[in-house]
Design an enzyme around this catalytic site. Structure first.
Site, PDB file in Angstrom:
ATOM      1  N   CYS A  72     -20.502 -15.487 109.827  1.00 45.95           N
ATOM      2  CA  CYS A  72     -19.727 -15.656 111.068  1.00 45.95           C
ATOM      3  C   CYS A  72     -18.241 -15.754 110.768  1.00 45.95           C
ATOM      4  O   CYS A  72     -17.517 -16.537 111.414  1.00 45.95           O
ATOM      5  CB  CYS A  72     -20.192 -16.875 111.858  1.00 45.95           C
ATOM      6  SG  CYS A  72     -21.830 -16.695 112.514  1.00 45.95           S
ATOM      7  N   GLN A 123     -17.586 -28.019 108.496  1.00 48.95           N
ATOM      8  CA  GLN A 123     -17.965 -27.999 107.074  1.00 48.95           C
ATOM      9  C   GLN A 123     -17.304 -29.141 106.301  1.00 48.95           C
ATOM     10  O   GLN A 123     -17.517 -29.271 105.104  1.00 48.95           O
ATOM     11  CB  GLN A 123     -17.563 -26.659 106.434  1.00 48.95           C
ATOM     12  CG  GLN A 123     -18.256 -25.456 107.027  1.00 48.95           C
ATOM     13  CD  GLN A 123     -19.748 -25.425 106.731  1.00 48.95           C
ATOM     14  OE1 GLN A 123     -20.235 -26.077 105.801  1.00 48.95           O
ATOM     15  NE2 GLN A 123     -20.491 -24.666 107.518  1.00 48.95           N
ATOM     16  N   LYS A 164     -25.085 -30.156 110.683  1.00 45.53           N
ATOM     17  CA  LYS A 164     -24.546 -29.870 109.346  1.00 45.53           C
ATOM     18  C   LYS A 164     -24.283 -31.160 108.575  1.00 45.53           C
ATOM     19  O   LYS A 164     -23.947 -31.133 107.400  1.00 45.53           O
ATOM     20  CB  LYS A 164     -23.261 -29.055 109.459  1.00 45.53           C
ATOM     21  CG  LYS A 164     -23.500 -27.643 110.029  1.00 45.53           C
ATOM     22  CD  LYS A 164     -22.263 -26.816 109.950  1.00 45.53           C
ATOM     23  CE  LYS A 164     -22.294 -25.633 110.891  1.00 45.53           C
ATOM     24  NZ  LYS A 164     -23.118 -24.519 110.386  1.00 45.53           N
TER      25      LYS A 164
HETATM   26  N1  PLP Z   1     -17.078 -23.815 112.298  1.00 44.05           N
HETATM   27  C1  PLP Z   1     -17.490 -23.685 111.032  1.00 44.05           C
HETATM   28  C2  PLP Z   1     -16.487 -23.789 109.921  1.00 44.05           C
HETATM   29  C3  PLP Z   1     -18.834 -23.475 110.759  1.00 44.05           C
HETATM   30  O1  PLP Z   1     -19.243 -23.342 109.506  1.00 44.05           O
HETATM   31  C4  PLP Z   1     -19.746 -23.387 111.830  1.00 44.05           C
HETATM   32  C5  PLP Z   1     -21.168 -23.100 111.582  1.00 44.05           C
HETATM   33  O2  PLP Z   1     -21.532 -22.520 110.599  1.00 44.05           O
HETATM   34  C6  PLP Z   1     -19.268 -23.546 113.126  1.00 44.05           C
HETATM   35  C7  PLP Z   1     -17.925 -23.759 113.322  1.00 44.05           C
HETATM   36  C8  PLP Z   1     -20.177 -23.493 114.307  1.00 44.05           C
HETATM   37  O3  PLP Z   1     -21.003 -24.594 114.306  1.00 44.05           O
HETATM   38  P1  PLP Z   1     -22.173 -24.739 115.402  1.00 44.05           P
HETATM   39  O4  PLP Z   1     -22.936 -23.445 115.336  1.00 44.05           O
HETATM   40  O5  PLP Z   1     -22.952 -25.906 114.942  1.00 44.05           O
HETATM   41  O6  PLP Z   1     -21.510 -24.925 116.715  1.00 44.05           O
END
Ligand code: PLP
Length: 420
Positions: free
Chosen positions: A378, A217, A240
């Site tokens: 999450c 983020q 993202k």
């Molecule tokens: N870490 C943070 C702070 C996140 O916001 C996210 C996804 O929302 C992730 C890890 C996981 O990212 P990804 O699903 O692209 O591996």
């Protein structure tokens, strides 16, 4: 000229950033949802893509597609050079010292799992401690819990205060002889908190403890310099930061990556295979088994080029303006409480509304064309910390406007009417 444009368009933010022309670079922003203009405030989940990224993907599959690294024919060499060019762009993007410190992965989740399973299984054992914080995404909790089960290590958690800020004194207290790894988010997805990562790294390094930062983020909002932060690992996802899904980066200090065993076995990660013994490839290929997301890597390089064309002081000012404008407007709504009020925040507003479940809020907002996320994001431990089952989250990007925030506020008044 710019100032004149801004006065003519009071609905756009009064910063210098030319948001109107930036929005034209993102074709999806022009679409309608349920007959209403889309207001896309779900950037924390995934961002929209500029035309330059879409074009790079299309061009790759129409003109450049071939497998990389082992081919001797023209197209394979072309695809290889485009893919490796993208790696160079990503090195510059986070200011890594060396190219081999940029490992292409599927995303943040895979990057953290890679470090937990490779570094963790080799260097951590029974009784060792790993420190995370109370505001982590599940991606930065579960891989460490799995490692703890495998090697008998223990997970320690830095608490946060009621504004959602990391308690640095508690971190100092948790650090001890048994601490062998620290893994923290740079920016919280559920709260928007920007963690003082340089201070965290300094404290951990004073005890010789390596630090991984989850930058999922952070990279869409802040310029990141891994040398300045001095972290040992930095993980982020392409999707993202206005790039494609299914591709991301693990930055790792070369001295550490060198000592770590491969995470997965297969093609490309070897230099010689016999049935008696396999010799592994050099960095970063040792960690890149199998055919990668070639188009994704090239597309991510295009996203980096796009971001490099923006003035990041202007982006920061614009995003700060959006956050302040939205915070002020939203707190006026009866029964609404913002979860996450840290001093240092990125463009994320998580909130709860008295007597209305976040999913109902999200559903009504959707009817008004406003895309937000509703749920635990999450980050269930964050929800537990604040005693709420879920929040509604509006997360901004530089292409968002004050006018869109006005639409959100209007739609929230509709929610109040429905449930009033
Ligand atoms: N870490 C943070 C702070 C996140 O916001 C996210 C996804 O929302 C992730 C890890 C996981 O990212 P990804 O699903 O692209 O591996």
């Amino acid at each position: 000229m710019k100032a004149a444009q801004d006065t003519q368009k009071p609905d756009l933010c009064p910063g210098l950033l030319d948001v109107e022309s930036i929005r034209k670079d993102f074709p999806l922003l022009a679409r309608k949802v349920h007959g209403k203009p889309l207001v896309y405030f779900d950037n924390g989940a995934t961002s929209q893509k500029p035309q330059a990224v879409i074009d790079a993907l299309k061009r790759y599959y129409t003109e450049e597609n071939s497998n990389i690294h082992r081919g001797v024919h023209y197209l394979s060499e072309l695809a290889t050079s485009l893919y490796e060019e993208a790696r160079k762009k990503l090195r510059r993007f986070v200011n890594a010292r060396r190219l081999e410190e940029i490992v292409f992965v599927r995303g943040t989740t895979e990057a953290i799992n890679l470090v937990a399973q490779s570094y963790g299984r080799k260097f951590l054992g029974a009784g060792d401690e790993i420190i995370v914080s109370a505001m982590e995404h599940h991606s930065n909790i579960v891989p460490w819990q799995m490692l703890c089960e495998q090697v008998g290590a223990r997970l320690r958690v830095i608490p946060i205060n009621h504004d959602g800020e990391l308690l640095l004194d508690e971190f100092r207290r948790l650090l001890n002889q048994r601490t062998k790894f620290v893994s923290l988010t740079h920016v919280s997805n559920a709260l928007g908190t920007v963690v003082p990562v340089k201070e965290v790294v300094k404290l951990a390094h004073a005890g010789g403890v390596p630090v991984l930062l989850d930058g999922a983020q952070a990279v869409p909002h802040l310029p990141v310099d891994v040398q300045e932060i001095d972290c040992d690992f930095y993980a982020f996802s392409g999707h993202k930061m206005f790039g494609p899904t299914g591709v991301g980066v693990l930055y790792g200090r070369a001295e550490l990556l060198d000592k770590m065993p491969p995470y997965q076995g297969g093609g490309d990660m070897i230099s010689l295979v016999t049935f008696e013994k396999t010799h592994y490839n050099v960095l970063p290929y040792k960690f890149e088994a199998g055919t990668p997301h070639i188009a994704g890597g090239i597309g991510l390089g295009a996203a980096v080029d796009y971001l490099a064309g923006l003035d990041w002081d202007q982006v920061a000012a614009h995003e700060r303006d959006l956050l302040e404008y939205a915070t002020q407007a939203i707190t006026k709504i009866d029964g609404l409480r913002i979860i996450g009020t840290a001093q240092e925040k990125a463009g994320v507003i998580s909130f709860v509304l008295d007597h209305v479940h976040a999913h109902d809020v999200g559903t009504i907002l959707d009817q008004e064309g406003v895309a937000v996320r509703a749920g635990h994001h999450c980050a269930m431990p964050v929800m537990q910390r604040f005693g709420v089952p879920a929040t509604t989250r509006a997360s901004f990007a530089f292409y968002n406007t004050r006018a869109e925030i006005d639409v959100l506020v209007g739609a929230l008044h509709r929610v109040l009417k429905v449930f009033g």
